[in-house]
Scaffold this motif. Structure first.
Motif, PDB file in Angstrom:
ATOM      1  N   THR A 191       0.818  -1.129  -0.083  1.00 49.63           N
ATOM      2  CA  THR A 191      -0.105  -0.018  -0.113  1.00 49.63           C
ATOM      3  C   THR A 191       1.064   1.448  -0.043  1.00 49.63           C
ATOM      4  O   THR A 191       1.814   1.102   0.597  1.00 49.63           O
ATOM      5  CB  THR A 191      -0.876   0.094   1.060  1.00 49.63           C
ATOM      6  OG1 THR A 191      -0.089  -0.117   2.356  1.00 49.63           O
ATOM      7  CG2 THR A 191      -2.001  -1.150   1.136  1.00 49.63           C
ATOM      8  N   SER A 192       0.490   2.263  -0.713  1.00 46.25           N
ATOM      9  CA  SER A 192       1.093   3.470  -0.887  1.00 46.25           C
ATOM     10  C   SER A 192       0.859   4.605   0.225  1.00 46.25           C
ATOM     11  O   SER A 192       1.360   5.538   0.350  1.00 46.25           O
ATOM     12  CB  SER A 192       1.011   4.276  -2.190  1.00 46.25           C
ATOM     13  OG  SER A 192      -0.386   4.383  -2.363  1.00 46.25           O
TER      14      SER A 192
ATOM     15  N   GLY B  61       2.933   0.579   3.222  1.00 44.17           N
ATOM     16  CA  GLY B  61       4.121  -0.374   3.079  1.00 44.17           C
ATOM     17  C   GLY B  61       3.781  -1.781   2.628  1.00 44.17           C
ATOM     18  O   GLY B  61       2.770  -2.148   1.851  1.00 44.17           O
ATOM     19  N   THR B  62       4.693  -2.826   3.089  1.00 43.62           N
ATOM     20  CA  THR B  62       4.325  -4.150   2.290  1.00 43.62           C
ATOM     21  C   THR B  62       3.834  -4.892   3.776  1.00 43.62           C
ATOM     22  O   THR B  62       4.324  -4.983   4.839  1.00 43.62           O
ATOM     23  CB  THR B  62       5.576  -4.851   2.121  1.00 43.62           C
ATOM     24  OG1 THR B  62       6.254  -3.744   1.004  1.00 43.62           O
ATOM     25  CG2 THR B  62       5.477  -6.276   1.408  1.00 43.62           C
ATOM     26  N   HIS B  63       2.785  -5.835   3.320  1.00 46.59           N
ATOM     27  CA  HIS B  63       2.150  -6.577   4.293  1.00 46.59           C
ATOM     28  C   HIS B  63       1.914  -7.880   3.845  1.00 46.59           C
ATOM     29  O   HIS B  63       1.615  -8.039   2.680  1.00 46.59           O
ATOM     30  CB  HIS B  63       0.537  -6.011   4.815  1.00 46.59           C
ATOM     31  CG  HIS B  63       0.914  -4.523   5.093  1.00 46.59           C
ATOM     32  ND1 HIS B  63       1.017  -3.930   6.536  1.00 46.59           N
ATOM     33  CD2 HIS B  63       0.393  -3.436   4.243  1.00 46.59           C
ATOM     34  CE1 HIS B  63       0.893  -2.793   6.461  1.00 46.59           C
ATOM     35  NE2 HIS B  63       0.474  -2.248   4.966  1.00 46.59           N
ATOM     36  N   THR B  64       2.343  -9.114   4.642  1.00 48.53           N
ATOM     37  CA  THR B  64       2.330 -10.368   4.160  1.00 48.53           C
ATOM     38  C   THR B  64       1.326 -11.249   4.970  1.00 48.53           C
ATOM     39  O   THR B  64       1.440 -11.017   6.229  1.00 48.53           O
ATOM     40  CB  THR B  64       3.888 -10.851   4.266  1.00 48.53           C
ATOM     41  OG1 THR B  64       4.880 -10.348   3.539  1.00 48.53           O
ATOM     42  CG2 THR B  64       3.891 -12.485   3.865  1.00 48.53           C
ATOM     43  N   PHE B  65       0.524 -11.914   4.275  1.00 52.53           N
ATOM     44  CA  PHE B  65      -0.359 -12.674   4.997  1.00 52.53           C
ATOM     45  C   PHE B  65      -0.470 -14.125   4.644  1.00 52.53           C
ATOM     46  O   PHE B  65      -0.644 -14.317   3.520  1.00 52.53           O
ATOM     47  CB  PHE B  65      -1.814 -12.004   4.626  1.00 52.53           C
ATOM     48  CG  PHE B  65      -1.986 -10.772   4.828  1.00 52.53           C
ATOM     49  CD1 PHE B  65      -2.180 -10.233   6.269  1.00 52.53           C
ATOM     50  CD2 PHE B  65      -2.227  -9.814   3.849  1.00 52.53           C
ATOM     51  CE1 PHE B  65      -2.307  -8.771   6.478  1.00 52.53           C
ATOM     52  CE2 PHE B  65      -2.500  -8.294   4.122  1.00 52.53           C
ATOM     53  CZ  PHE B  65      -2.603  -7.837   5.498  1.00 52.53           C
ATOM     54  N   PRO B  66       0.042 -14.957   5.390  1.00 54.30           N
ATOM     55  CA  PRO B  66       0.114 -16.409   4.975  1.00 54.30           C
ATOM     56  C   PRO B  66      -1.146 -17.194   4.889  1.00 54.30           C
ATOM     57  O   PRO B  66      -2.038 -16.708   5.647  1.00 54.30           O
ATOM     58  CB  PRO B  66       1.242 -16.948   6.073  1.00 54.30           C
ATOM     59  CG  PRO B  66       0.981 -16.012   7.463  1.00 54.30           C
ATOM     60  CD  PRO B  66       0.452 -14.812   6.583  1.00 54.30           C
ATOM     61  N   PHE B  67      -1.437 -18.184   4.206  1.00 60.20           N
ATOM     62  CA  PHE B  67      -2.751 -18.934   4.150  1.00 60.20           C
ATOM     63  C   PHE B  67      -2.436 -20.366   4.219  1.00 60.20           C
ATOM     64  O   PHE B  67      -1.294 -20.770   3.632  1.00 60.20           O
ATOM     65  CB  PHE B  67      -3.623 -18.500   3.152  1.00 60.20           C
ATOM     66  CG  PHE B  67      -3.058 -18.638   1.692  1.00 60.20           C
ATOM     67  CD1 PHE B  67      -3.018 -19.764   1.221  1.00 60.20           C
ATOM     68  CD2 PHE B  67      -2.298 -17.528   1.175  1.00 60.20           C
ATOM     69  CE1 PHE B  67      -2.520 -20.071  -0.175  1.00 60.20           C
ATOM     70  CE2 PHE B  67      -1.708 -17.710  -0.380  1.00 60.20           C
ATOM     71  CZ  PHE B  67      -2.009 -18.975  -0.647  1.00 60.20           C
TER      72      PHE B  67
END
Length: 408
Positions: A30-31, A93-99
């Motif tokens: 996201t900016s 920023g950068t967001h990481t969502f595992p699944f």
């Protein structure tokens, strides 16, 4: 910088079997700070069928009215939601969502999909009838009285009833030409038959994958045993239960006869699986891309996913002819019109145990009827008991008319 979303899987090839747990992560960039109500990951597996028909109706005199009738049907096989972020402010920023998502065993194989291909496991080794040979006998009489000639008898032998994509079918043709015409050769075609259903209405779409022409001249009053080879392309496996989309296969042997008699088409059903028979391998082939089938038991709704010793098999994009399905419900950001699924292919299969020798069927065919067929239908025949030795005797079914259009 604009916001973006990227899907990454923990497997190089995004191909997963029914019954497997597939994992990965979603990377959201996201900016700016975002105010969100909820962020979740949804996995959806479904089938869509749509029939469109134009109907005409005469109103009065020469005036004709055209109506467009559309019927559709949808089947949902899996739908899951995984919440990854609650209501609040999402920093830039950068967001990481595992699944991690479990695929049910009853999930059918993907025909067209986005991002991933799902395969319903069809382990031919768990179905004893697949190791039985296909033997088909037919007779063709040319012309009629007073120009009638002798018949042409044909015996087609295929070692097994089930194969996987990438395998080569090594078949044998015994031709007894008692006519006054020359048999010029033959070729094999794999016919893919899609059946689409909406309530009580159904439509059949067939695709033809032709092999090489085998030039074998059989002169009048002569006999010959010829051999041919057919490489199975990357295609989805045969369907195991009746859904709104079903796929099945036929093998067509086309025999070319001199004169105006032209072609003689002989069709027999065959099964395409996702894991090949271990008895169908080559003794000289290296051991590679073969799943471990020890301690694997057959299930009711679908076979367990394969366990590979070292690496995954070779996956190839689906061979396809015709038009791709266009989803009318998808928007411009969620189109899948140009996607083709990937299927496992097996080029070099080792022979893990020797097959049982099969005694050849006699060539004699009664001339009382104009045509007699002895075919093997993997789907119609009763299931063989586990104690049967592979290839002990050919399966026999009565003559049947294939559910395909008379193309060629």
């Amino acid at each position: 910088m604009t916001s973006s979303c990227e899907f990454k899987f923990d497997r190089p090839n995004p191909v997963f079997y029914s019954g497997e747990i597939f994992t990965g992560r979603i990377i959201l960039r996201t900016s700016s700070i975002k105010s969100v109500n909820r962020i979740y990951i949804m996995f959806l597996g479904l089938a869509k069928v749509m029939f469109e028909e134009q109907r005409s109706d005469t109103i009065s005199g020469n005036e004709v009215r055209y109506d467009r009738a559309i019927s559709h049907s949808t089947e949902t096989y899996v739908k899951s939601h995984t919440d990854v972020y609650e209501k609040g402010r999402l920093p830039d920023g950068t967001h990481t969502f595992p699944f991690s998502i479990t695929l049910p065993l009853e999930c059918p194989t993907s025909c067209v999909g986005k991002y991933v291909t799902v395969l319903q496991t069809y382990n031919l080794n768990l179905h004893p009838e697949m190791s039985m040979p296909i033997e088909h006998m037919a007779i063709r009489r040319l012309c009629c009285w007073p120009f009638r000639s002798g018949p042409i008898k044909l015996h087609l032998a295929i070692p097994y009833s089930g194969y996987a994509a990438g395998q080569t079918i090594n078949y044998k043709v015994h031709i007894d030409n008692m006519s006054n015409r020359h048999v010029r050769g033959f070729s094999m075609t794999l016919i893919q038959i899609y059946e689409f259903r909406i309530r009580h209405e159904r439509r059949i779409v067939s695709s033809y994958f032709r092999g090489e022409f085998e030039s074998e001249i059989v002169s009048p009053t002569h006999k010959r045993i010829a051999r041919g080879h057919y490489l199975i392309p990357s295609l989805p496996p045969s369907s195991r239960e009746k859904l709104i989309i079903n796929v099945s296969y036929m093998i067509r042997l086309t025999v070319l006869i001199s004169g105006w008699h032209m072609k003689w088409n002989i069709d027999v059903p065959i099964t395409i699986g996702t894991i090949p028979l271990t008895v169908s391998g080559d003794p000289k082939a290296p051991k590679e891309f073969i799943p471990d089938i020890s301690n694997v038991q057959r299930q009711t709704v679908g076979d367990p996913p394969p366990a590979y010793n070292d690496s995954q098999p070779l996956f190839e994009q689906s061979a396809y002819v015709g038009k791709l399905f266009v989803d009318p419900d998808a928007n411009e950001y969620n189109r899948t019109d140009d996607f083709l699924p990937w299927y496992p292919t097996y080029r070099n299969i080792p022979l893990l145990k020797p097959p049982t020798e099969v005694s050849p069927t006699e060539m004699a065919v009664s001339e009382a009827a104009p045509t007699e067929t002895l075919g093997a239908s993997p789907e119609a025949s009763p299931e063989a008991s586990p104690e049967e030795s592979p290839g002990a005797s050919p399966k026999v079914t009565p003559a049947m008319e294939p559910k395909i259009p008379p193309k060629e």
